[in-house]
Scaffold this active site. Structure first.
Site, short mmCIF file in Angstrom:
data_model
loop_
_atom_site.label_atom_id
_atom_site.label_comp_id
_atom_site.label_asym_id
_atom_site.label_seq_id
_atom_site.Cartn_x
_atom_site.Cartn_y
_atom_site.Cartn_z
N ASP A 81 0.85 -1.20 0.00
CA ASP A 81 0.00 0.00 0.00
C ASP A 81 0.89 1.25 0.00
OD1 ASP A 81 -2.40 1.47 0.29
OD2 ASP A 81 -2.15 1.55 2.47
N HIS A 82 0.66 2.15 -0.95
CA HIS A 82 1.40 3.42 -1.02
C HIS A 82 2.93 3.26 -0.98
CE1 HIS A 82 -2.10 6.08 -0.78
NE2 HIS A 82 -2.58 5.30 0.15
N GLY A 178 -6.63 8.93 7.29
CA GLY A 178 -6.54 9.24 8.72
C GLY A 178 -7.87 9.69 9.31
N SER A 208 -12.34 5.06 5.63
CA SER A 208 -12.78 4.74 6.99
C SER A 208 -13.86 5.69 7.49
CB SER A 208 -11.59 4.81 7.96
OG SER A 208 -10.76 3.69 7.82
N ASN A 228 -10.10 0.86 0.60
CA ASN A 228 -9.03 0.78 1.60
C ASN A 228 -9.50 1.22 2.98
OD1 ASN A 228 -7.48 0.20 -0.63
ND2 ASN A 228 -5.88 1.69 -0.14
N ILE A 229 -9.23 0.38 3.95
CA ILE A 229 -9.61 0.67 5.34
C ILE A 229 -8.41 0.43 6.25
CG2 ILE A 229 -11.14 -0.01 7.25
CD1 ILE A 229 -12.72 1.31 5.01
N THR A 231 -7.64 3.30 9.15
CA THR A 231 -7.93 4.04 10.38
C THR A 231 -9.03 3.38 11.22
OG1 THR A 231 -7.25 6.08 9.28
CG2 THR A 231 -8.59 6.33 11.25
O1 G3H Z 1 -4.21 3.35 1.98
C1 G3H Z 1 -4.91 3.19 2.99
C2 G3H Z 1 -6.24 3.80 3.11
O2 G3H Z 1 -6.47 4.71 2.11
C3 G3H Z 1 -6.63 4.14 4.50
O3 G3H Z 1 -7.67 5.07 4.62
O4 G3H Z 1 -7.17 6.22 6.76
O5 G3H Z 1 -9.49 6.22 5.85
O6 G3H Z 1 -8.52 4.11 6.73
P1 G3H Z 1 -8.23 5.42 6.07
ZN ZN Z 2 -4.52 5.23 0.91
#
Ligand code: G3H
Ligand code: ZN
Length: 284
Positions: A81-82, A178, A208, A228-229, A231
């Site tokens: 991820d990223h 976040g 999130s 993507n989840i 946070t």
């Molecule tokens: O790459 C991870 C997600 O984009 C996390 O998003 O901070 O809303 O859980 P989030």
């Molecule tokens: Zn992300």
């Protein structure tokens, strides 16, 4: 069973559901995600950021996910991820990741395309998939930070999908990484416009919070096939542990297995809740 994004996302987009991509950093969160996927009979994406890799180590982390995934029947993607550079993606692919994201969204368009093409060419040697991003998305996700979101332009997205050859495209449509930012609001109109010109599966980051359940369902209708989840899992984990220690009977608890299981169960419930919302229950 380990698979890549290309084995899951095109079908999800065509059939109108999304696969949850949940971030892990350790044994307990990985266990929670796998247990939820087995219980929901749902495909799942388990992803690690570069910071998670620095925390746990690339080999321990990939061994953990690959070993746990090998013992279950649901399809599991192990995804970076990223990732900030081609080099990190290369290391992950060589270590056995079935999918990588290189977030080159802060680069000029042409450099972003170039980085993605290079990553795609390398990933194909491993039959692995690649996610790119056109944004950037606001907020903080481990090492990746953007003070401001730059919403994805639909025509740029179409060109980027064509030229970069990525398997999935992360778009910046109002959500942020976040904890909730004041200005956060999912721009469904923009997402619809992007989905009309981009055929590959779209990825929603920062999911999130900042969008209602109804809006998330609408987003899935507009081509979002990976959500993507991170946070929400961290919040569930820490709130559960805070509540545990606040209870009088637990104030002297000292066995890590007892304590950590509280967090694991809370994360598992969050993963299950999101799988139901994304419509992936029973979709293997
Ligand atoms: O790459 C991870 C997600 O984009 C996390 O998003 O901070 O809303 O859980 P989030
Ligand atoms: Zn992300």
């Amino acid at each position: 069973m380990i698979v890549s994004l290309s084995e899951l996302l095109p079908r999800a987009r065509a059939k109108g559901y999304a696969i949850g991509a949940f971030n892990t950093t350790n044994l307990e969160i990985t266990k929670a995600i796998i247990e939820a996927a087995v219980e929901a009979k749902s495909s799942v994406i388990i992803q690690t950021s570069e910071k998670a890799i620095d925390y746990a180590g690339l080999n321990p982390l990939r061994a953990l996910v690959l070993e746990m995934a090998a013992s279950v029947k649901v399809p599991v993607v192990l995804h970076l991820d990223h990732g900030r550079t081609f080099q990190v993606a290369k290391q992950c692919l060589e270590a056995g990741y079935s999918s990588v994201m290189v977030d080159a969204s802060r680069m000029p368009f042409r450099d972003n395309v170039y980085t993605m093409r290079k990553t795609v060419a390398y990933a194909r040697k491993f039959k692995a998939s690649v996610e790119g991003e056109l944004g950037p998305i606001a907020g903080q996700e481990d090492y990746v930070h953007s003070a401001k979101a730059y919403k994805t332009d639909p025509e740029h997205a179409r060109m980027f999908a064509d030229q970069s050859e990525v398997d999935a495209l992360a778009v910046s449509v109002g959500l942020a990484h976040g904890l909730k930012l004041k200005e956060e609001k999912l721009d469904l109109k923009l997402l619809k416009q992007i989905s009309e010109v981009v055929e590959i599966p779209l990825v929603l980051h920062g999911a999130s919070k900042g969008a209602t359940e109804k809006e998330i369902k609408q987003a899935i209708g507009y081509g979002v096939a990976k959500i993507n989840i991170d946070t929400a899992l961290r919040v569930a984990w820490s709130s559960a542990l805070r509540a545990f220690f606040a209870a009088k009977e637990n104030k002297d608890a000292y066995d890590p297995r007892t304590i950590l299981t509280v967090g694991t169960q809370a994360v598992k419930q969050q993963v299950l809740r999101h799988m139901k919302l994304f419509g992936s229950v029973g979709k293997k």
